[in-house]
Write a protein that holds these residues in place. Structure first.
Motif, PDB file in Angstrom:
ATOM      1  N   THR A   3      63.589 -12.174   2.458  1.00  0.00           N
ATOM      2  CA  THR A   3      62.370 -12.606   1.766  1.00  0.00           C
ATOM      3  C   THR A   3      61.133 -11.838   2.193  1.00  0.00           C
ATOM      4  O   THR A   3      60.061 -12.071   1.659  1.00  0.00           O
ATOM      5  CB  THR A   3      62.122 -14.103   2.003  1.00  0.00           C
ATOM      6  N   SER A   4      61.250 -10.952   3.150  1.00  0.00           N
ATOM      7  CA  SER A   4      60.068 -10.206   3.581  1.00  0.00           C
ATOM      8  C   SER A   4      59.801  -9.046   2.629  1.00  0.00           C
ATOM      9  O   SER A   4      60.701  -8.509   2.003  1.00  0.00           O
ATOM     10  CB  SER A   4      60.239  -9.681   5.005  1.00  0.00           C
ATOM     11  N   ASN A   5      58.556  -8.681   2.529  1.00  0.00           N
ATOM     12  CA  ASN A   5      58.144  -7.574   1.667  1.00  0.00           C
ATOM     13  C   ASN A   5      58.372  -6.262   2.421  1.00  0.00           C
ATOM     14  O   ASN A   5      57.801  -6.061   3.489  1.00  0.00           O
ATOM     15  CB  ASN A   5      56.672  -7.740   1.306  1.00  0.00           C
ATOM     16  N   PRO A   9      53.907  -5.086   5.870  1.00  0.00           N
ATOM     17  CA  PRO A   9      54.389  -5.840   7.035  1.00  0.00           C
ATOM     18  C   PRO A   9      53.853  -7.277   7.026  1.00  0.00           C
ATOM     19  O   PRO A   9      52.795  -7.573   6.466  1.00  0.00           O
ATOM     20  CB  PRO A   9      53.817  -5.067   8.223  1.00  0.00           C
ATOM     21  N   ALA A  10      54.575  -8.164   7.663  1.00  0.00           N
ATOM     22  CA  ALA A  10      54.212  -9.583   7.696  1.00  0.00           C
ATOM     23  C   ALA A  10      52.851  -9.804   8.337  1.00  0.00           C
ATOM     24  O   ALA A  10      52.111 -10.716   7.946  1.00  0.00           O
ATOM     25  CB  ALA A  10      55.276 -10.375   8.434  1.00  0.00           C
ATOM     26  N   ALA A  11      52.486  -8.995   9.309  1.00  0.00           N
ATOM     27  CA  ALA A  11      51.188  -9.165   9.978  1.00  0.00           C
ATOM     28  C   ALA A  11      50.039  -9.005   8.996  1.00  0.00           C
ATOM     29  O   ALA A  11      49.047  -9.736   9.064  1.00  0.00           O
ATOM     30  CB  ALA A  11      51.051  -8.175  11.120  1.00  0.00           C
ATOM     31  N   TRP A  16      45.494 -11.199   5.937  1.00  0.00           N
ATOM     32  CA  TRP A  16      44.778 -11.368   4.669  1.00  0.00           C
ATOM     33  C   TRP A  16      44.756 -12.816   4.221  1.00  0.00           C
ATOM     34  O   TRP A  16      43.782 -13.265   3.608  1.00  0.00           O
ATOM     35  CB  TRP A  16      45.353 -10.463   3.580  1.00  0.00           C
ATOM     36  N   THR A  17      45.789 -13.573   4.529  1.00  0.00           N
ATOM     37  CA  THR A  17      45.781 -14.997   4.214  1.00  0.00           C
ATOM     38  C   THR A  17      44.690 -15.707   5.012  1.00  0.00           C
ATOM     39  O   THR A  17      43.938 -16.526   4.462  1.00  0.00           O
ATOM     40  CB  THR A  17      47.156 -15.622   4.507  1.00  0.00           C
TER      41      THR A  17
END
Length: 75
Positions: A3-5, A9-11, A16-17
């Motif tokens: 499910t990761s893009n 990167p997840a960071a 940004w969230t």
């Protein structure tokens, strides 16, 4: 299924969230402050400030919180 893009990167997603949540909180605080001060302002001035806060990211809310509240006439 992964499910990761793979492109971002997840960071970056987390940063940004957090930035968007802080920005939305800042705008909500400015709009609540404006709504509490609105009875002391003319209709057009309150509308102009609300449009500035919503349409100009960060600077509109910052302008209201630093300049607008102090410039509003006291009753």
């Amino acid at each position: 299924m992964d499910t990761s893009n793979p492109v971002i990167p997840a960071a970056y997603d987390i940063v940004w969230t957090v930035v968007m949540v802080v920005y939305l909180a800042f705008v909500i605080v400015a709009l609540v402050s404006l709504s509490r001060t609105a009875p002391r302002l003319s209709s057009w001035l309150a509308l102009a400030w609300a449009a500035l806060v919503v349409m100009v990211p960060v600077l509109g809310a910052l302008a209201w919180l630093t300049i607008g509240r102090r410039a509003a006439p006291s009753v």
